[in-house]
Design a protein around this motif. Structure first.
Motif, mmCIF file in Angstrom:
data_model
loop_
_atom_site.group_PDB
_atom_site.id
_atom_site.type_symbol
_atom_site.label_atom_id
_atom_site.label_comp_id
_atom_site.label_asym_id
_atom_site.label_seq_id
_atom_site.Cartn_x
_atom_site.Cartn_y
_atom_site.Cartn_z
ATOM 1 N N ALA A 120 0.840 -1.239 -0.006
ATOM 2 C CA ALA A 120 0.090 0.063 0.066
ATOM 3 C C ALA A 120 1.092 1.376 0.093
ATOM 4 O O ALA A 120 0.317 2.308 0.396
ATOM 5 N N GLU A 121 2.107 1.405 -0.319
ATOM 6 C CA GLU A 121 2.990 2.255 -0.163
ATOM 7 C C GLU A 121 2.591 3.430 -1.132
ATOM 8 O O GLU A 121 2.454 4.600 -0.723
ATOM 9 N N ARG A 122 2.131 3.015 -2.423
ATOM 10 C CA ARG A 122 1.976 4.037 -3.339
ATOM 11 C C ARG A 122 0.441 4.570 -2.931
ATOM 12 O O ARG A 122 0.289 5.752 -3.160
ATOM 13 N N ASP A 123 -0.406 3.980 -2.776
ATOM 14 C CA ASP A 123 -1.977 4.218 -2.281
ATOM 15 C C ASP A 123 -1.618 5.055 -0.943
ATOM 16 O O ASP A 123 -2.460 6.179 -1.033
ATOM 17 N N ASN A 124 -0.692 5.030 -0.156
ATOM 18 C CA ASN A 124 -0.718 5.825 1.067
ATOM 19 C C ASN A 124 -0.472 7.189 0.525
ATOM 20 O O ASN A 124 -0.528 8.436 1.431
ATOM 21 N N LEU A 125 0.333 7.338 -0.545
ATOM 22 C CA LEU A 125 1.026 8.808 -0.937
ATOM 23 C C LEU A 125 -0.046 9.149 -1.729
ATOM 24 O O LEU A 125 0.174 10.556 -2.468
ATOM 25 N N LEU A 126 -1.132 8.614 -2.309
ATOM 26 C CA LEU A 126 -1.682 9.091 -3.434
ATOM 27 C C LEU A 126 -2.508 10.561 -3.040
ATOM 28 O O LEU A 126 -2.466 11.416 -3.999
ATOM 29 N N THR A 127 -3.152 10.710 -1.995
ATOM 30 C CA THR A 127 -3.848 12.072 -1.807
ATOM 31 C C THR A 127 -2.681 13.247 -1.789
ATOM 32 O O THR A 127 -3.218 14.216 -2.511
ATOM 33 N N GLN A 128 -1.719 13.085 -1.346
ATOM 34 C CA GLN A 128 -0.574 14.108 -1.384
ATOM 35 C C GLN A 128 -0.151 14.269 -2.745
ATOM 36 O O GLN A 128 0.002 15.428 -3.266
ATOM 37 N N TRP A 129 0.059 13.345 -3.625
ATOM 38 C CA TRP A 129 0.261 13.160 -5.084
ATOM 39 C C TRP A 129 -0.640 14.156 -5.722
ATOM 40 O O TRP A 129 -0.434 14.778 -6.622
ATOM 41 N N LEU A 130 -2.077 13.940 -5.366
ATOM 42 C CA LEU A 130 -3.002 14.522 -6.281
ATOM 43 C C LEU A 130 -2.974 16.032 -5.821
ATOM 44 O O LEU A 130 -3.312 16.818 -6.305
ATOM 45 N N ALA A 131 -2.729 16.389 -4.370
ATOM 46 C CA ALA A 131 -2.483 17.570 -3.861
ATOM 47 C C ALA A 131 -1.554 18.348 -5.022
ATOM 48 O O ALA A 131 -1.528 19.567 -5.561
ATOM 49 N N ASP A 132 -0.096 17.827 -5.188
ATOM 50 C CA ASP A 132 0.884 18.186 -5.793
ATOM 51 C C ASP A 132 0.523 18.455 -7.423
ATOM 52 O O ASP A 132 0.860 19.092 -8.271
ATOM 53 N N ALA A 133 -0.428 17.669 -7.708
ATOM 54 C CA ALA A 133 -1.166 17.584 -9.132
ATOM 55 C C ALA A 133 -2.260 18.792 -9.346
ATOM 56 O O ALA A 133 -2.599 18.854 -10.821
#
Length: 355
Positions: A120-133
């Motif tokens: 789940a490492e990538r899923d755990n980072l997804l919300t912040q990834w979307l913020a950066d996007a």
């Protein structure tokens, strides 16, 4: 800062979906799950926007072309390339609250693949990834607590409904007591009452009894829940005990909740190894003016739709066939996360990407 957890029926900007990777767990069923996700997108886009995280540029372009062909309005669709592990947006997506000024905030909890069961490492980072996007129109606040969106239900008025098997499981937050978990929930969500279910489970469920598989708030006074009417089914005793717990719960004014029982579908088994799959009608999704209801090609489908029509008299009910979804041990609600008004940036429809 004081927050209030928003109920699912709060007006929405859209929903979030995570499209499966071609090399992920869905690979043997990829065409089937994509067909189900397409139906969810087309049903939802009639009412609001859909944000889809996609694994690569090729998938992004293919989906843009597909939904254009299906006449999905471009302004209702946003595709963002992002690295992910799996498709369960309910559990890796953000949890939306509002502060005392009415400003939306997205709480980004720690996601560990349901207690370390799956990567789940990538899923755990997804919300912040979307913020950066640039996907969000509101701030994101990180939380160290291990918590999944499918594990909590709220009436929007200070009451939380959950299960002991999930939130108190030592595979989530082993150092926290019940009182400490409640204190954290109170601080983050503005809740002052937690209704704990000690009973209820579904065979084949990887989530340790997420509440959204068992019992759901339909409005502040109504709870829909799964009822097993087969005394010979291995779920019967636990679900009967859960029903008694729900009957004992009281609203803030002391009145009992209006309870809407949902039918028990015939047992579904995996065609590969024969293990039982977690078919449940409680895994519905509330959107603006509509409720998407999972169906399983079962005679109980109609009974479930009729029951939920009583619970949601002002909504259009839309059945979504989910036989393939339960093959990976989730259902419709598990695939989706609602995004309340004020959370989703406008962006450029169907073109936003970050690599």
């Amino acid at each position: 800062m004081t927050y209030r957890l928003l109920p699912e029926w709060y007006p929405q900007d859209g929903i979030q979906l995570t499209w499966p990777r071609p090399d992920g767990d869905w690979a043997p069923l990829l065409a089937r799950i994509e067909a189900t996700l397409e139906r969810i997108v087309m049903a939802t886009a009639r009412y609001q926007r859909v944000l889809i995280c996609v694994p690569d540029e090729l998938t992004k372009q293919r989906l843009a072309d597909t939904f254009h062909a299906y006449a999905v309005p471009a302004e209702r669709l946003q595709l963002i390339v992002a690295p992910t592990d799996d498709t369960w947006a309910r559990d890796h997506g953000p949890i939306s609250v509002v502060d005392e000024d009415g400003q939306c905030v997205l709480l980004d909890y720690t996601f560990t693949g349901w207690g370390g069961k799956f990567p789940a490492e990538r899923d755990n980072l997804l919300t912040q990834w979307l913020a950066d996007a640039g996907a969000w129109a509101c701030p994101v606040a990180s939380r160290n607590l291990v918590l999944e969106g499918g594990g909590i239900e709220t009436d929007g008025e200070g009451t939380l409904l959950t299960t002991e098997a999930c939130l108190l499981n030592p595979n989530r937050n082993p150092t926290l007591s019940r009182a400490e978990v409640e204190a954290q929930l109170g601080e983050d969500f503005g809740v002052d009452r937690v209704l704990w279910l000690a009973n209820g489970h579904l065979e084949g469920d990887d989530t340790d009894s997420h509440i959204d598989t068992l019992a759901r708030f339909c409005n502040p006074t109504t709870i829909a829940y799964v009822r097993c009417d087969d005394p010979h089914d291995p779920h019967y005793a636990a679900l009967a005990a859960m029903e008694q717990e729900l009957q004992s719960f009281r609203q803030r004014n002391g009145e009992p909740y209006r309870l809407v029982p949902l039918p028990w579908p015939q047992a579904c088994f995996d065609p590969e190894d024969g293990h039982r799959l977690p078919a449940t009608y409680a895994n519905f999704l509330i959107i603006n003016q509509a409720v998407l209801v999972p169906t399983y090609g079962d005679p109980a489908d109609v009974t479930a739709l009729n029951a939920l029509a009583v619970a949601f008299p002002e909504h259009t009910l839309i059945p979504i066939e989910c036989v393939s979804v339960i093959r990976q041990h989730g259902s419709l609600h598990c695939l989706t996360m609602q995004l309340p008004q004020g959370t989703l940036a406008r962006g450029t429809p169907a073109t936003t990407a970050i690599c």
